[in-house]
Design a protein around this motif. Structure first.
Motif, mmCIF file in Angstrom:
data_model
loop_
_atom_site.group_PDB
_atom_site.id
_atom_site.type_symbol
_atom_site.label_atom_id
_atom_site.label_comp_id
_atom_site.label_asym_id
_atom_site.label_seq_id
_atom_site.Cartn_x
_atom_site.Cartn_y
_atom_site.Cartn_z
ATOM 1 N N SER A 187 57.779 8.464 27.172
ATOM 2 C CA SER A 187 58.357 9.366 26.182
ATOM 3 C C SER A 187 58.931 10.612 26.841
ATOM 4 C CB SER A 187 57.297 9.755 25.157
ATOM 5 O OG SER A 187 57.775 10.734 24.264
ATOM 6 N N SER A 188 58.214 11.147 27.787
ATOM 7 C CA SER A 188 58.651 12.354 28.478
ATOM 8 C C SER A 188 59.936 12.107 29.258
ATOM 9 C CB SER A 188 57.546 12.836 29.415
ATOM 10 O OG SER A 188 57.887 14.042 30.042
ATOM 11 N N LYS A 227 59.483 14.822 25.690
ATOM 12 C CA LYS A 227 58.377 14.857 24.722
ATOM 13 C C LYS A 227 57.192 14.118 25.336
ATOM 14 C CE LYS A 227 61.409 15.229 20.716
ATOM 15 N NZ LYS A 227 61.111 16.659 20.530
ATOM 16 N N ARG A 278 53.040 14.981 22.227
ATOM 17 C CA ARG A 278 54.329 14.847 21.538
ATOM 18 C C ARG A 278 54.981 13.488 21.782
ATOM 19 N NH1 ARG A 278 53.137 19.914 22.877
ATOM 20 N NH2 ARG A 278 53.763 21.616 21.499
ATOM 21 N N GLU A 296 58.185 19.585 26.789
ATOM 22 C CA GLU A 296 57.616 20.062 25.525
ATOM 23 C C GLU A 296 56.118 19.807 25.487
ATOM 24 O OE1 GLU A 296 59.604 19.132 21.891
ATOM 25 O OE2 GLU A 296 61.503 18.807 22.884
#
Length: 808
Positions: free
Chosen positions: A201-202, A207, A213, A808
């Motif tokens: 995801s990052s 995120k 996140r 984030e």
């Protein structure tokens, strides 16, 4: 080093540990992502809940709670004889450390039952400054063997939340060699990746799952060799059939996943497991059958027992099964404006909640059914097998072929948030035990109380009368002081000694009691507030100040996969090389002409997952290497530190898998024995600048070239090979490698900060890792990277990950 040679090592004989205090039954631990879910858990029979604050929670998308909410929830739970654990299980940026201090201070002051953590900044600050906090390791710490658990014991943790990749046999093996409390998930969503080690995801958009996140790219559809599938989407864990086996294996806390889930989900799942846990052995089979009926109403994915039974679970990830939660109803066959029509596979009712999932990898859209039509006729409900139409508030959003899921029913948990808050406000603090000593001397009644660590004494002048009958007695005093009025005290031991034969008017005794308890309560609050302030200020003062980074020459470490490439040490641009630590590599390595005496320039990188006999094999390999003069090792898991018990003079490095996102974490690694740390690969420029401005006394290395392992899993994908890429709907391509019992998904776009070396050096980083283990230094791609390294510039077609876009 943190590990002195007089400690018992893990390859010494292990005596039977002293197990945790016996429980009549294991703890049933429920998620609580909202107030409604909290009360649903309480009413359904959870023994404890785990909940997140609005910051530092690995479920940042959940509604979560303020500190005031948490204090009232704690009072309510304690009044019911239950517990509340707070999840501080995300990675902490440097500028967030003061806020983390404030949070830990508040949690200690309210008497939270435990803190669940991932980042060692939380561990270090709690241990140094907030010692009353009980610490549980998060599953995000990837603790998966006995070495990791016993390492947590050394560090003062009271509970380990084990990785979900373990079998019952492996859990029992850990239990046999540790006295620590063990917790394990029994129900809910599974990650394809080892928890804490996913960068997917990052990598796509900053995120981070390790910051709470996660955008769940693993749940999306991908294509391999013209075949679409949900290759990385796991089914949901359901261990309802294995509760006795889990208890026998040594699990004392059975954890349900779901802080993003509804109160309805929490109510259904907790009720089901409560039913199965409480059933007598003779009634257990029927209770489990009924419990499974409850679970059908939780709208999860298909159930799997995961790794618990042992072996490779064939039902844990099925590419043909959609990755979305909810009960699949069918596919949209008509769309008119915002109205969708489809043939439903399950009953529907006004008040049900639907989610329409597009075929692309975009997020689905959810809405509550307010109108329902069978043909042209409005209805309140329909049975399975009926063609139905449902208007939604979304125009031009849905397409024919989109999947429809039922994610909630009209029978949802009905307590509103407002009603929950009213209920919470009525919760009273749990009375604290007070031990009291009462003496009467020279017309003064002297009261000495002990509450926790506080001793409090007060003397009252009293008017006494000679007693003709019923003189002052211990029983009289106990009757009076057992009542504490508005103050939250519970009388424990009462000592009086010998009392003279007198009478003190009852009204005077009651007045003394009221005043004494008020004074005690005020003093207790004042002393605790003062202690909290002292601890908080000391913790804030201990945070490292920013300073001007020192400037040093650049040092480069090359990551290699083949020991035959160590001749690169003769290149003047190369300071060190790093090799994967395996027994075959140890046996293969030969230091030829010109390389003898350069053992201290070779770092051995330990695989971060060591299951079964791999830990013992690695320990043997280390013994061999140390005997040959090698002394540098890179560690990627807490369970690696005990590998070096009994050795002196070694140099331990941490890899980026041991999170170093802030200075307190780096100080923690130093205390545990590390002499050099690798900066976190997900990090961004701003946080790196803040972190590198702190003088931790530990050199920090930045990985500036590698292929990022977006997912590392114990789950095989039988239909996918490394010969062709896996492609997303966006056209991104990924490579899947399966070897050594692990599946690794990596982007075909390499990560590079070679063009940022001047920036990193100006920030205070002077050690750089160029990982060519996936390319080989003599391949055309490897040669290109080495050329850029020497001449400057950036490798075309690479990604800077979060360095520019931010984490984030």
């Amino acid at each position: 080093m943190f590990f002195s040679s007089n400690r018992k090592t893990l390859d010494e004989p292990v005596t039977s540990p002293t197990l945790p205090a016996a429980r009549t039954r294991p703890e049933l631990l429920s998620p609580a992502g909202s107030l409604e879910a909290f009360f649903a858990a309480m009413e359904a029979g959870a023994d404890a809940v785990y909940a997140g604050l609005r910051d530092f929670s690995a479920r940042a998308k959940a509604r979560n709670f303020s500190l005031g909410d948490m204090e009232r929830m704690l009072a309510y739970a304690h009044g019911q004889g239950r517990k509340v654990y707070v999840t501080l299980n995300t990675l902490v940026k440097e500028t967030e450390l003061p806020q983390l201090v404030d949070t830990l201070s508040a949690l200690e002051a309210m008497g939270i039952d435990a803190v669940i953590l991932q980042d060692l900044a939380v561990w270090r600050l709690a241990r140094e400054h907030f010692p009353d906090l009980e610490l549980h390791s998060s599953t995000q710490m990837t603790v998966h063997n006995v070495a990791g658990v016993r390492m947590l014991e050394r560090m003062g943790f009271s509970r380990a939340v084990l990785a979900r990749e373990l079998s019952l046999e492996e859990i029992a093996g850990i239990r046999a060699q540790t006295s620590m409390e063990l917790e394990h998930f029994i129900h809910g969503a599974l990650c394809f990746c080892f928890s804490g080690q996913c960068y997917f995801s990052s990598y796509l958009g900053g995120k981070s799952g390790n910051r709470g996140r996660c955008a769940q790219p693993c749940r999306r559809r991908y294509r391999y060799r013209q075949q679409d599938g949900y290759y990385f989407s796991t089914n949901d864990l359901s261990a309802i059939d294995l509760l006795p086996e889990l208890t026998d294996a040594g699990i004392i806390s059975l954890k349900i996943e779901g802080r993003m889930k509804s109160a309805e989900y929490v109510s259904n799942v907790v009720s089901a497991y409560r039913m199965a846990l409480d059933a007598a052995p003779a009634q257990r089979a029927e209770a489990v059958r009924q419990a499974k009926e409850h679970l059908k109403a939780s709208f999860g994915r298909n159930p799997t027992k995961g790794f618990l039974p042992g072996g490779i679970p064939h039902d844990i990830a099925i590419p043909s099964v959609k990755g979305a939660t909810g009960r699949f109803l069918g596919e949209v066959s008509q769309v008119r404006g915002g109205t969708i029509s489809f043939k439903t596979r399950d009953r529907l009712h006004i008040g049900d909640r639907l989610r329409v999932q597009p075929k692309t990898d975009k997020a689905g859209t959810a809405f509550t059914i307010k109108e329902l039509f069978q043909g042209q006729r409005p209805v309140k409900k329909v049975s399975a097998g009926v063609f139905v139409s449902a208007p939604s508030p979304f125009e031009n959003t849905f397409k024919v072929g989109d999947a429809v899921f039922k994610v909630s029913s009209e029978q949802a948990f009905t307590l509103s948030e407002a009603a929950c808050r009213r209920k919470l406000e009525q919760a009273l603090p749990v009375p604290e035990r007070i031990d009291l000593e009462v003496t009467l001397a020279e017309c003064h009644l002297i009261l000495r109380a002990r509450v926790g660590d506080l001793d409090f004494e007060k003397s009252y002048a009293v008017e006494t009368f000679a007693a003709e009958e019923s003189p002052l007695s211990r029983q009289t005093l106990e009757t009076v002081f057992a009542k504490s009025g508005q103050e939250p005290f519970l009388l424990g031991e009462l000592a009086t000694g010998e009392l003279p034969p007198v009478i003190i008017p009852p009204s005077q005794l009651k007045q003394i009691r009221r005043d004494f308890y008020q004074q005690l309560s005020q003093t207790l609050r004042r002393e605790r507030q003062a202690q909290q302030n002292r601890r908080r200020q000391a913790a804030l003062a201990a945070l490292l100040p920013a300073s001007q980074p020192a400037q040093e020459r650049r040092q480069f470490t090359l990551g290699l996969r083949d020991p035959r490439d160590i001749g690169l040490l003769l290149d003047p641009e190369v300071d060190r090389v790093m090799l994967p630590l395996t027994l075959s590599h140890v046996n293969q390595l030969r230091l030829g002409k010109g390389l003898a005496g350069k053992e201290d320039r070779i770092i051995w990188d330990i695989p971060f997952v060591l299951l079964g006999n791999q830990w013992n094999d690695t320990r043997k390999a280390i013994r061999i290497l140390v005997s040959r003069g090698f002394s540098h090792f890179s560690l990627g898991n807490l369970g690696h530190f005990p590998l070096f018990d009994g050795f002196d003079g070694l140099h331990l490095h941490t890899s980026y898998r041991l999170f170093s996102l802030n200075s307190q974490a780096i100080l923690a690694w130093r205390e545990l024995g590390a002499e050099e740390v690798s900066l976190y690969i997900e990090d961004d420029r701003d946080n790196l600048a803040q972190l590198l401005a702190r003088d931790t006394g530990v050199p920090a290395a930045a990985t500036v070239y590698t292929r990022v392992p977006l997912i590392t899993s114990r789950i095989p994908i039988r239909s996918v090979r490394a010969d062709q890429p896996v492609v997303s709907d966006r056209g991104d391509t990924y490579r899947v490698d399966q070897r050594g019992g692990l599946t690794v998904l990596a982007s075909n776009v390499d990560f590079s900060l070679l063009g940022q070396l001047d920036v990193l050096q100006s920030l205070g980083c002077h050690r750089f890792i160029v990982d060519l283990s996936h390319l080989g230094p003599h391949s055309p791609e490897g040669k290109k990277v080495l050329q850029v390294l020497k001449k400057g510039g950036e490798v075309p077609g690479t990604s800077s990950f979060n360095f520019e876009q931010g984490l984030e």
